[in-house]
Scaffold this motif. Sequence first.
Motif, PDB file in Angstrom:
ATOM      1  N   LEU A 110      -9.183  -5.308   1.396  1.00 51.17           N
ATOM      2  CA  LEU A 110      -8.014  -5.601   0.560  1.00 51.17           C
ATOM      3  C   LEU A 110      -6.773  -5.621   1.450  1.00 51.17           C
ATOM      4  O   LEU A 110      -6.597  -4.754   2.308  1.00 51.17           O
ATOM      5  N   VAL A 111      -5.899  -6.610   1.251  1.00 50.69           N
ATOM      6  CA  VAL A 111      -4.674  -6.718   2.045  1.00 50.69           C
ATOM      7  C   VAL A 111      -3.484  -6.985   1.123  1.00 50.69           C
ATOM      8  O   VAL A 111      -3.636  -7.519   0.022  1.00 50.69           O
ATOM      9  N   GLU A 112      -2.309  -6.584   1.602  1.00 47.46           N
ATOM     10  CA  GLU A 112      -1.048  -6.921   0.930  1.00 47.46           C
ATOM     11  C   GLU A 112      -0.488  -8.140   1.670  1.00 47.46           C
ATOM     12  O   GLU A 112      -0.003  -8.033   2.791  1.00 47.46           O
ATOM     13  N   VAL A 113      -0.598  -9.296   1.048  1.00 46.66           N
ATOM     14  CA  VAL A 113      -0.184 -10.546   1.693  1.00 46.66           C
ATOM     15  C   VAL A 113       1.309 -10.774   1.445  1.00 46.66           C
ATOM     16  O   VAL A 113       1.805 -10.614   0.330  1.00 46.66           O
ATOM     17  N   LYS A 114       2.004 -11.150   2.514  1.00 47.01           N
ATOM     18  CA  LYS A 114       3.409 -11.529   2.390  1.00 47.01           C
ATOM     19  C   LYS A 114       3.590 -12.842   3.147  1.00 47.01           C
ATOM     20  O   LYS A 114       3.482 -12.884   4.373  1.00 47.01           O
ATOM     21  N   ALA A 115       3.817 -13.904   2.396  1.00 45.34           N
ATOM     22  CA  ALA A 115       3.993 -15.239   2.982  1.00 45.34           C
ATOM     23  C   ALA A 115       5.480 -15.552   3.020  1.00 45.34           C
ATOM     24  O   ALA A 115       6.149 -15.522   1.982  1.00 45.34           O
ATOM     25  N   VAL A 116       6.006 -15.852   4.210  1.00 42.86           N
ATOM     26  CA  VAL A 116       7.448 -16.025   4.373  1.00 42.86           C
ATOM     27  C   VAL A 116       7.760 -17.419   4.916  1.00 42.86           C
ATOM     28  O   VAL A 116       6.892 -18.115   5.449  1.00 42.86           O
ATOM     29  N   ASP A 117       9.036 -17.790   4.775  1.00 46.63           N
ATOM     30  CA  ASP A 117       9.478 -19.074   5.329  1.00 46.63           C
ATOM     31  C   ASP A 117      10.154 -18.844   6.687  1.00 46.63           C
ATOM     32  O   ASP A 117      10.231 -17.709   7.179  1.00 46.63           O
ATOM     33  N   PHE A 191      -1.034  -0.011  -1.185  1.00 43.74           N
ATOM     34  CA  PHE A 191      -2.333   0.653  -1.021  1.00 43.74           C
ATOM     35  C   PHE A 191      -3.180   0.012   0.077  1.00 43.74           C
ATOM     36  O   PHE A 191      -4.221   0.544   0.420  1.00 43.74           O
ATOM     37  N   ALA A 192      -2.731  -1.108   0.590  1.00 42.20           N
ATOM     38  CA  ALA A 192      -3.556  -1.844   1.554  1.00 42.20           C
ATOM     39  C   ALA A 192      -2.712  -2.245   2.748  1.00 42.20           C
ATOM     40  O   ALA A 192      -1.481  -2.304   2.661  1.00 42.20           O
ATOM     41  N   ALA A 711      -8.529   3.778  -3.027  1.00 48.41           N
ATOM     42  CA  ALA A 711      -7.181   4.034  -3.540  1.00 48.41           C
ATOM     43  C   ALA A 711      -6.948   5.527  -3.735  1.00 48.41           C
ATOM     44  O   ALA A 711      -5.878   6.056  -3.426  1.00 48.41           O
ATOM     45  N   LEU A 712      -7.952   6.242  -4.258  1.00 50.84           N
ATOM     46  CA  LEU A 712      -7.820   7.686  -4.450  1.00 50.84           C
ATOM     47  C   LEU A 712      -7.683   8.414  -3.118  1.00 50.84           C
ATOM     48  O   LEU A 712      -6.960   9.409  -3.018  1.00 50.84           O
ATOM     49  N   VAL A 715      -4.076   8.083  -2.120  1.00 51.03           N
ATOM     50  CA  VAL A 715      -3.247   8.976  -2.936  1.00 51.03           C
ATOM     51  C   VAL A 715      -3.449  10.429  -2.512  1.00 51.03           C
ATOM     52  O   VAL A 715      -2.495  11.209  -2.417  1.00 51.03           O
ATOM     53  N   ASN A 716      -4.700  10.795  -2.245  1.00 46.28           N
ATOM     54  CA  ASN A 716      -4.983  12.171  -1.831  1.00 46.28           C
ATOM     55  C   ASN A 716      -4.291  12.508  -0.511  1.00 46.28           C
ATOM     56  O   ASN A 716      -3.808  13.622  -0.309  1.00 46.28           O
ATOM     57  N   THR A 717      -4.233  11.525   0.389  1.00 44.33           N
ATOM     58  CA  THR A 717      -3.522  11.743   1.660  1.00 44.33           C
ATOM     59  C   THR A 717      -2.041  11.987   1.409  1.00 44.33           C
ATOM     60  O   THR A 717      -1.432  12.886   2.007  1.00 44.33           O
TER      61      THR A 717
END
Length: 849
Positions: A110-117, A191-192, A711-712, A715-717
């Motif tokens: 799982l990744v958090e994608v950020k597409a920019v110009d 989370f990713a 994910a847990l 959060v636990n960390t």
Amino acid sequence: MTGAVRTRLTLAFRLALRELRGGLGGFYIFLACIALGTGAIAAVNSVSRSITDAISTQGQSLLASDARFVLRNREATPEELAYLQGLGKLSRSTSLRSMARLPDGSDQALVEVKAVDGAYPLYGAFEAEPNQPLSTLLAAKDGSFGAVVAPLLLERLNLKVGGELLLGNTKLRITGTIQSEPDAVSEGFGFAPRLFTSRDALSASGLIATGSLVEQAYRLRMDDPAIGLRNIGDRANAAFPQAGWSIRTSARAAPELADNVTRFSQFLTLVGLAALIVGGVGVANAVRAFLDSKRTTIATFKCLGAPAFVVVLIYLIQIAVIALAGIVIGLGLGAIAPIIASQFMAEFLPISTAPRLYPGALTLAALFGLLTTLAFAIPPLGHAREVPATALFREQGFEARRLPGWPYLLAAGLLMMALAALAIVTAYDRFIAIVFVVSIAGAFVVLRAVAALLSWLARRSPRVRSPALRLAIGNIHRPGALTSSVVLSLGLGLALLVTLTLIDGNMRRELMGRMSEQAPNFFFVDIQGPELEGFRKIVLAEDPKGKLVEAPMLRGRIVAFNGEDVTKMKVPAAGQWVLRGDRGITYAETLPENAALTEGQWWDKDYSGEPLVSFSDEEGKALGLKLGDKVTVNVLGRNVTAKIASFRKVQWQSLSINFVMIFSPNTFKGAPHAWLATLTDASASSEQEAAILRKVSNAYPTITSVRVKDALDVVNTLVGQLAAAIRAAASVALIASVLVLAGALAAGNRARTHDAVILKTLGATRATLIRAFSYEYLILGAATAVFALIAGSASAWYIVSRIMHLPSAFLPDVAISTLIIALVLTVGIGLIGTWRILGQKAAPVLREL
């Protein structure tokens, strides 16, 4: 001021300074308690101010713009885009969660994608390794697009720079790793691991479809921000009242972070205040012991004609001077705390906190320290006023005493009230501060009662045969006993430690125990309608015993209650999170199986009338809603108003599919949306979960799969890091308790010396006396531990069950560790303090009796 009064004040000041030349004997613990408590409060507030000031002054860099407009699940219309372009230079980005896969389909993450110009960032600097312009790193080359990723993603997929990934339907080439992202703080916690790519790459991936959970951000750089940002939110909403965009300016670039830092620092301030109040007991003990040692000096002053108020003033000046020295030491610790903390914060917060002093934080700490000192020092001074001149000619202490005169009690009471008022007025959450103040006051009353009860029980206990035990029981209730001092010294610190340990233990137990057992194995997000049937077949083929639950899902933001704009309403803290940003919403014909109605009725299966909504009971009541109220939600740029038909109880801790709002199906008839699904199978193995994840990701690259256990773990960390900070603060209170305990025992050493010499003269052996003192400290330690367990457990239960709304349980290991700590401290420190007494020569002591 008359000449006589001025003369007496001058004389008192000279005599006080002259006595101080003899050193600080007996006041070192006094000094340490004040320095420790003041330093803790000064440090916490200085560090908090350094972070919030940095967020405020670096707003443009933290937002990577002067203003940011965010739309969810849709792009700006041509008219909206033209309006934004007219405000200044524009930069666009798109963010979403998705699955990044290896080209051979063997693994994914799982990744958090950020597409920019190409214009990103408008302020601040994006840093990567290798150090090249972001546009160069993200450029298309040989049929693939560039991507810059967080180092964690390379670790998870066992990749290196130069490797390839699949994102949706497009191939990405990893060109570097992210070192610093300027607006990471303002975008909140993820989370990713982060993946940066170009908007062209994201467009080619096919991940953006109707109903996808996508965030479109429009950043602005203005020629004159002071003018351009003036009422920008009101102007934009007036121009496009149904846009539903979220607007943030550089003046409040990261409000959630700033609020959380302030809230957490206020909590730690209260813990530091608890340490300071525990130290106040040490102040009272030290002042009492000091004045006891000065009784012949006081009597001499009186014999020479000194008025009582001059005698009191002499010692009040000495106490104030020593207290100021302790406060200065504490303020010094608080002043350097931001410098030390900045070395550790740099890893977590991409903000620069330049070393500087924070007068407001230091002044607050100094006020707490001064008020605490005076409040606890004045009653012993009131006793000193009553020392008769005859004490010059005979041995007399302060053991047998009445309450001090009413002026001293009144002064101490007013100072206590001022201390409580200061704690409440300066608190972020005044209700919590009031509960804290009342709890501390109640704890002192109860601790006094515990000490009195222990003395009463000792006085009425049956005669025992063991001389050592009989002597220990007698020591508990005799005049000048240590019972009250020991119980007060340790009780509050141990109770605080028990409270925080139980809160931490219950949170971890819920996260990693019951919650993880009840939670589904997977969340599947962004399932498009045509993919739903094929998705079901894959999941059930891989896990036929699994329970698959599906629900339609849209994103919407609450904009009004009964026609009133929620941004202009005063909303209770407990319900503010519901109005913060977009919420997941759904529709359903029937009541979900994991919910129960608490009020109202569910709509009929074929209902087609006015739009209705079922609201979460707890959140709805926190917002002051009732049946029949109207809720307006902005969905896909359109305002939809529905009437509250029912309230229902939601089990958030189950982590199953839950929504604050469930609408009647006719509300969103024809609206484009995606689906959300959960898979639950407690018996599924790690290999089976990996196979499901791989099959779904390869067959449907646009579906985002979230493994709940991962994910847990995150959060636990986080909980562990917060708990470490809380335990460190609680340790300050416990250290103060130990100091106070040591001071209380040292103050009683003079009487113990007399007792030991007389008993040894009468034939008692050193072993007998050691056993007697050990029994006494064991009894006192056990009684204090019982109080700490009861008080700490009650406090933890209230916080966990009533504030956090989680199941609360008593943890036996906490009880055992508390009992051990109490016994080790009381017996250990007690015996260390009395060991020297047991070797005291009898003749010098007997000559003084």
